[in-house]
Design an enzyme around this catalytic site. Structure first.
Site, PDB file in Angstrom:
ATOM      1  CD1 TRP A  50      -1.455  -2.148   2.406  1.00  0.00           C
ATOM      2  CD2 TRP A  50      -2.653  -1.882   0.538  1.00  0.00           C
ATOM      3  NE1 TRP A  50      -2.258  -3.258   2.244  1.00  0.00           N
ATOM      4  CE2 TRP A  50      -3.006  -3.121   1.113  1.00  0.00           C
ATOM      5  CE3 TRP A  50      -3.277  -1.501  -0.641  1.00  0.00           C
ATOM      6  CZ2 TRP A  50      -3.939  -3.979   0.541  1.00  0.00           C
ATOM      7  CZ3 TRP A  50      -4.209  -2.345  -1.211  1.00  0.00           C
ATOM      8  CH2 TRP A  50      -4.532  -3.563  -0.616  1.00  0.00           C
ATOM      9  CG  PHE A  67     -23.935  -2.085 -19.585  1.00  0.00           C
ATOM     10  CD1 PHE A  67     -25.182  -2.494 -19.121  1.00  0.00           C
ATOM     11  CD2 PHE A  67     -23.272  -2.866 -20.530  1.00  0.00           C
ATOM     12  CE1 PHE A  67     -25.754  -3.670 -19.587  1.00  0.00           C
ATOM     13  CE2 PHE A  67     -23.835  -4.039 -20.986  1.00  0.00           C
ATOM     14  CZ  PHE A  67     -25.086  -4.449 -20.526  1.00  0.00           C
ATOM     15  CB  THR A  68     -22.916  -5.481 -15.922  1.00  0.00           C
ATOM     16  OG1 THR A  68     -21.501  -5.609 -15.791  1.00  0.00           O
ATOM     17  CG2 THR A  68     -23.369  -5.974 -17.289  1.00  0.00           C
TER      18      THR A  68
END
Length: 194
Positions: A50, A67-68
């Protein structure tokens, strides 16, 4: 891959699955681009997790319009009415890609084929998947600041409550006193009237 033919690929980097909603505006693109490119999800040279962004590591970015991601379930059936219509979404998606390329290195930004049925193969390290939401376009930054200040004042007020003397906190409340709490405002005293 589209129709069995590989159209794009990257090595180490980030795969961005971009769901564009009806409410998204071009104003929000800059925010999302900045977040994607500066998100610290990679390890540094000493192996600390991180610590580094895709730009720090000079890694690639693969973008896929999806788009789902704007799916709302109606029972068990997916509903996509919150997704931006394809004609508008394609322009929005291309603008997003252009912004990414301008903010980073164009040769390190890859994409799929808008609107195509694609086979996306992702080797998800970790696995790490992070959902990024664009800020609401309807919230005015000045208004947001006011809301934040109101929240800070509330937090300060809450912080003062424990500093009251225990005698004041535990004193019985006079029901005729207009400043006495009715208990409806968070009074957790056990000395309530039936």
């Amino acid at each position: 891959a589209v129709g069995g033919e590989q159209i794009s690929s990257i090595g180490r980097g980030i795969c961005v699955l971009l769901g564009i909603s009806l409410e998204d505006t071009h104003k929000e693109v800059e925010h999302m681009v900045r977040k994607i490119l500066n998100l610290r999800v990679f390890e540094d040279e000493s192996g600390k997790h991180w610590s580094k962004s895709v730009m720090d590591k000079q890694y690639e970015v693969l973008c896929v319009s999806q788009f789902t991601l704007q799916c709302i379930l109606k029972g068990n059936k997916p509903d996509y009415h919150m997704a931006m219509p394809a004609e508008q979404a394609e322009s929005f998606y291309n603008s997003f890609l252009d912004q990414l390329k301008k903010a980073y290195k164009p040769e390190l930004i890859k994409d799929g084929k808008f609107g195509a049925y694609m086979q996306v193969h992702i080797q998800n390290d970790g696995p790490v998947t992070i959902e990024l939401e664009s800020p609401a376009a309807t919230v005015d930054p000045k208004q947001l600041t006011k809301l934040e200040k109101q929240q800070q004042r509330k937090e300060k007020t809450r912080a003062k409550v424990p500093s009251e003397s225990s005698r004041e906190r535990n004193a019985p409340r006079n029901k005729d006193d207009p400043s006495a709490s009715s208990g409806a405002e968070g009074d957790v005293s056990s000395e309530r009237e039936p």
